[in-house]
Design an enzyme around this catalytic site. Structure first.
Site, PDB file in Angstrom:
ATOM      1  N   HIS A 145    -105.008  -7.191 -52.204  1.00  0.00           N
ATOM      2  CA  HIS A 145    -104.085  -6.979 -51.071  1.00  0.00           C
ATOM      3  C   HIS A 145    -104.604  -5.897 -50.111  1.00  0.00           C
ATOM      4  CE1 HIS A 145    -101.182  -9.082 -53.714  1.00  0.00           C
ATOM      5  NE2 HIS A 145    -101.709  -8.317 -54.650  1.00  0.00           N
TER       6      HIS A 145
ATOM      7  N   GLU B  44    -118.339  -9.201 -35.841  1.00  0.00           N
ATOM      8  CA  GLU B  44    -117.176  -9.883 -35.263  1.00  0.00           C
ATOM      9  C   GLU B  44    -117.528 -11.297 -34.821  1.00  0.00           C
ATOM     10  OE1 GLU B  44    -114.656  -6.560 -33.029  1.00  0.00           O
ATOM     11  OE2 GLU B  44    -116.770  -6.419 -32.590  1.00  0.00           O
TER      12      GLU B  44
END
Ligand code: ARG
Length: 459
Positions: A157, A291
């Site tokens: 998480h 990216e």
């Protein structure tokens, strides 16, 4: 005037709009080398089978080399009126060698021709991806070897979970890219059959030898069914599926590099060679390559979906819809290979910030599981109860504003009296990772074994 290749029954030339929607030469010129290789193999076979004379076949085969050198040299005049690469090459061959050129298309159609060209092209891309994945895996194995015992937080998480080693994290990606490479090899094996000689759809009455052309082009065998040979594009879809899965793996690693290189994490420094600056903020060093790699899956998976939609519901055999296969595959291949190369460069060059990794690993109660395991081992508590005791200790530490090893023995005993000072041995992150020696676990000893076996596999 009508098309010189198929204009026999036509009185009028196509409308300009018809030409614009129909022509594929703007993109399928990328198949030139494959088209010429296929035609040269076909011509040699026609002569071997006595379907054309040896002298016509040699004129064709020589002339095709001339055409290839014109294309490679940039002097070739591509024509939209000639629709596609197949007719552009054949028309130029006619200009170069004259009449024998007209015999090349015996026992063949553009339908098996384009299927052959495209398979050859995709096969080359699979080989390039195999090499690109191998290079990337080597770069990651080198990182793993350097940092087999650097400790960092492992996350679930994106919350600190348990300490892991840098080497273990790097090797997780090596496993993923290794499976990508296996998928590349499987796909190559399955697609490596020759459609050539299926002709338009039904085969041909000429005594061609499809085994000969298959072998000349490096295929394992001719495709068994002529209808399937000209209709199938699952090889292209499999390429796109493999590329999509691999791009997904690349995007996950890219995302981690974006996070890790942020000022908040400082886990890694990307090299200047793989970063960019900002035109306004002088302090910035941006992870643009990461990216862009993260984003590449958008177009690659888009291509996969687009071609799936093109092929869905197409009746056998060839329909012009299938001309829409190439741009998707070209774009996906270019971007997948570029992303692999960029990731290899960036991941190979990045510098881990070892103290930052270790201090992050030591925060966020990352050894809580070690503490629970200690309670099970040393006091005989059932794991569920040990989990509860440890949770209470975490809450105490959180309230006090410290980490687990900073609690005093008295504070611990107040929660569970059987705790003694040996508990502190398991609260350190190095002890934690060193203890996880189960097969596939994060212990440096295990990581070194895996590094050794990957180095051998990639040698
Ligand atoms: N340019 C065409 C393609 O890419 C070649 C095959 C044309 N065949 C045909 N029957 N019109 O699909």
């Amino acid at each position: 005037s009508s098309n010189q290749m198929w204009g026999g029954r036509f009185a009028d030339a196509p409308d300009a709009i018809m030409e614009a929607i129909n022509a594929s030469i703007g993109f399928d010129k990328r198949l030139a080398a494959q088209d010429i290789a296929g035609s040269r193999a076909h011509a040699a076979m026609l002569a071997a089978q006595g379907i054309v004379t040896d002298s016509d076949a040699s004129a064709i085969r020589e002339g095709l080399l001339t055409v290839l050198s014109e294309i490679e040299g940039g002097t070739f005049q591509f024509s939209t009126a000639l629709e596609d690469i197949h007719m552009n090459v054949e028309a130029r061959l006619k200009e170069v060698i004259g009449d024998p050129a007209g015999r090349l298309h015996t026992g063949r159609s553009r339908n098996d021709q384009v299927a052959t060209d495209f398979r050859l092209w995709v096969r080359d891309q699979l080989d390039a991806a195999d090499a690109g994945l191998t290079a990337l895996m080597r770069a990651l194995v080198a990182q793993a070897e350097a940092g087999a015992d650097w400790v960092m937080p492992g996350f679930t998480h994106l919350q600190t979970a348990q300490p892991v080693t840098w080497g273990h994290h790097m090797l997780a990606y090596v496993e993923m890219f290794g499976r990508d490479r296996d998928r590349v090899r499987d796909a190559r094996k399955r697609m490596n059959e020759s459609p050539l000689g299926a002709a338009a759809l039904a085969g041909t009455g000429f005594p061609i030898d499809r085994h000969m052309t298959a072998e000349a082009l490096g295929f394992d065998r001719p495709m068994a069914n002529s209808l399937d040979a000209v209709s199938a594009r699952d090889f292209a879809l499999e390429f796109l599926s493999v590329a999509s899965i691999s791009a997904m793996h690349l995007s996950r690693l890219a995302e981690e590099l974006v996070i890790w290189s942020s000022a908040q994490f400082r886990f890694v420094t990307l090299s200047d060679k793989f970063s960019t600056g900002s035109s306004i903020m002088p302090q910035k060093k941006n992870p643009d390559a990461a990216e862009l790699i993260r984003a590449k899956i958008g177009r690659i998976f888009g291509a996969n979906v687009a071609l799936m939609m093109v092929m869905k519901g197409l009746p056998l055999a060839y329909s012009k819809d299938m001309q829409e296969d190439k741009e998707q595959v070209f774009d996906a291949a270019d971007n997948w290979l570029l992303a692999l190369a960029a990731m290899e460069g960036m991941a190979g060059d990045m510098k881990a910030n070892v103290p930052a990794l270790e201090s992050a690993a030591a925060h966020g109660f990352s050894t809580a599981t070690d503490l629970a395991d200690w309670l099970v081992r040393e006091t005989g508590l059932p794991f569920r109860d040990a989990h509860h005791v440890t949770g209470t200790l975490v809450a105490r530490a959180e309230a006090k504003g410290c980490d687990l090893p900073d609690l005093t023995l008295e504070e611990m005993k107040a929660v569970h009296e059987a705790i003694d000072e040996t508990v502190f041995d398991v609260l350190g992150v190095h002890n934690s990772v060193a203890s996880r020696t189960s097969f596939g676990g994060t212990a440096p000893a295990r990581v070194r074994e895996q590094v050794a076996s990957w180095k051998e596999a990639l040698a």
